[in-house]
Write a protein that holds these residues in place. Sequence first.
Motif, mmCIF file in Angstrom:
data_model
loop_
_atom_site.group_PDB
_atom_site.id
_atom_site.type_symbol
_atom_site.label_atom_id
_atom_site.label_comp_id
_atom_site.label_asym_id
_atom_site.label_seq_id
_atom_site.Cartn_x
_atom_site.Cartn_y
_atom_site.Cartn_z
ATOM 1 N N GLY A 38 0.765 -1.504 0.207
ATOM 2 C CA GLY A 38 0.025 -0.629 -0.184
ATOM 3 C C GLY A 38 0.630 1.198 -0.340
ATOM 4 O O GLY A 38 0.350 2.189 0.620
ATOM 5 N N ARG A 39 1.780 1.325 -0.768
ATOM 6 C CA ARG A 39 3.145 2.335 -1.074
ATOM 7 C C ARG A 39 3.575 2.989 0.585
ATOM 8 O O ARG A 39 3.618 4.135 0.923
ATOM 9 N N ILE A 40 3.583 2.018 1.745
ATOM 10 C CA ILE A 40 4.128 2.006 2.908
ATOM 11 C C ILE A 40 4.882 1.757 3.641
ATOM 12 O O ILE A 40 5.447 0.363 3.921
ATOM 13 N N GLN A 45 4.531 6.488 7.690
ATOM 14 C CA GLN A 45 4.054 6.714 8.329
ATOM 15 C C GLN A 45 3.509 7.393 10.056
ATOM 16 O O GLN A 45 3.313 8.782 9.717
ATOM 17 N N CYS A 46 4.885 6.503 10.888
ATOM 18 C CA CYS A 46 4.671 7.695 11.602
ATOM 19 C C CYS A 46 5.930 8.557 12.387
ATOM 20 O O CYS A 46 5.429 9.725 12.721
ATOM 21 N N GLY A 176 0.713 -1.261 -7.141
ATOM 22 C CA GLY A 176 -0.225 -0.853 -7.344
ATOM 23 C C GLY A 176 -1.031 -0.498 -7.957
ATOM 24 O O GLY A 176 -2.245 -0.322 -8.796
ATOM 25 N N ILE A 177 0.069 0.270 -9.253
ATOM 26 C CA ILE A 177 -0.542 1.222 -10.540
ATOM 27 C C ILE A 177 0.180 0.233 -11.418
ATOM 28 O O ILE A 177 1.434 -0.460 -11.333
ATOM 29 N N TRP A 203 -7.277 2.540 -4.940
ATOM 30 C CA TRP A 203 -6.434 3.909 -5.631
ATOM 31 C C TRP A 203 -8.091 4.554 -6.615
ATOM 32 O O TRP A 203 -7.608 6.049 -6.546
ATOM 33 N N THR A 204 -9.137 4.263 -6.459
ATOM 34 C CA THR A 204 -9.952 5.305 -7.244
ATOM 35 C C THR A 204 -10.638 6.321 -6.598
ATOM 36 O O THR A 204 -10.771 5.742 -5.036
#
Length: 369
Positions: A38-40, A45-46, A176-177, A203-204
């Motif tokens: 998920g691009r993480i 993130q933190c 995912g792309i 992603w939509t």
Amino acid sequence: MWGDMVEKYNLSSNSWVNQTYELRNLWALAYLRNQFFGRIKTTCQCEGINSLIKAYVRKKDTLLEFINNMEIVVSHYRNNKRVAEFNSKYTDPLFVTSLPTLEGFAAKTFTRNMFREVRKEIDGACVMNTELVIQDGGKLYFKCNSFGMPEIDHVVEFDRVGGMLRCECLWFENQGIPCMHIFACLKHQYVEFILERLVCKRWTKNAKSDFMKSNVDDPSDSDKVLKCRLGVLGAECSKLMDVACKNSSDFVKAMNDIVNTITKLQKQGENPHKGDLDDDYIVDPLVVKSKGAPKKNSKFKQQRKCSNCGVPRHYNKSYPNVPGRIPKEKVDDDIEKNNSSHLDMLTKRKRHDSVKNQQKMKKGRDVGG
């Protein structure tokens, strides 16, 4: 290459090198290309949240200030979310690549942030050289390389029957792309849209409404169901606005249907009780008396009593039995009336004399003038 390195430096008996090679699946990015995260990344993130909170929270803040600052941070998060949703739904980006059809389809499908990432891949496909290598029934195999770098090739498999493209770089499986090699194959085959299996729903623009529709009838959490219903109705109403506003007749029809539906639902929601009030019927609350001491009733007002004997109609100063005090003599009613009439006559006589004196002084002034 790992084996050549071990043989070159004679590290076959080194335990650390052997253990590191056994753990290669946990640290080597090349072995994680087919995993979707998920691009993480690990701590991005933190770290991003910490950098944002630092601007609002200080170590010297009190507990109340900390709570207020955290509420401000959450409000900014929500505001950024609303701004991003508004830009994705109601604004159109500028097309900058030489493939406007694919770029336009991506702009209508993906959110604004993801569209920028997809546009980079579409722009990279414009400088790709694509060559059909093998055609095996419904499957096509392409070889793609960048202009000026023919030695680096990537093989792309195109399944016409299943509508799926798979590249050996595994960019779609990881990010995912679609990658630029897949877009180059779509350009080679004159495909002007992105295949459905190459679009990740998360992603939509409709990802949230699709997720909420699956949780609309979840009986476990009423608050969650209410929020999901609001989100689904909001998404569908936004679609209705986009479609109905383009034509006047469609606008009038949609407006009448909405008004009729609202009126019907309001009538259904009204309380049917109109006659006698039942026990469950909600009425106005009872009027509560104001604060303070209650008012005393004048009918039951207590009489003043003497502090010495406790008998009413006299008090301490007029107490008759105090030693050393001369009691007042009792006077008959006739004598008291005569005294009062005599005093009235004296006051009248004094007033009459004062009026005569004033008149004489006035006459003397007039004569002297």
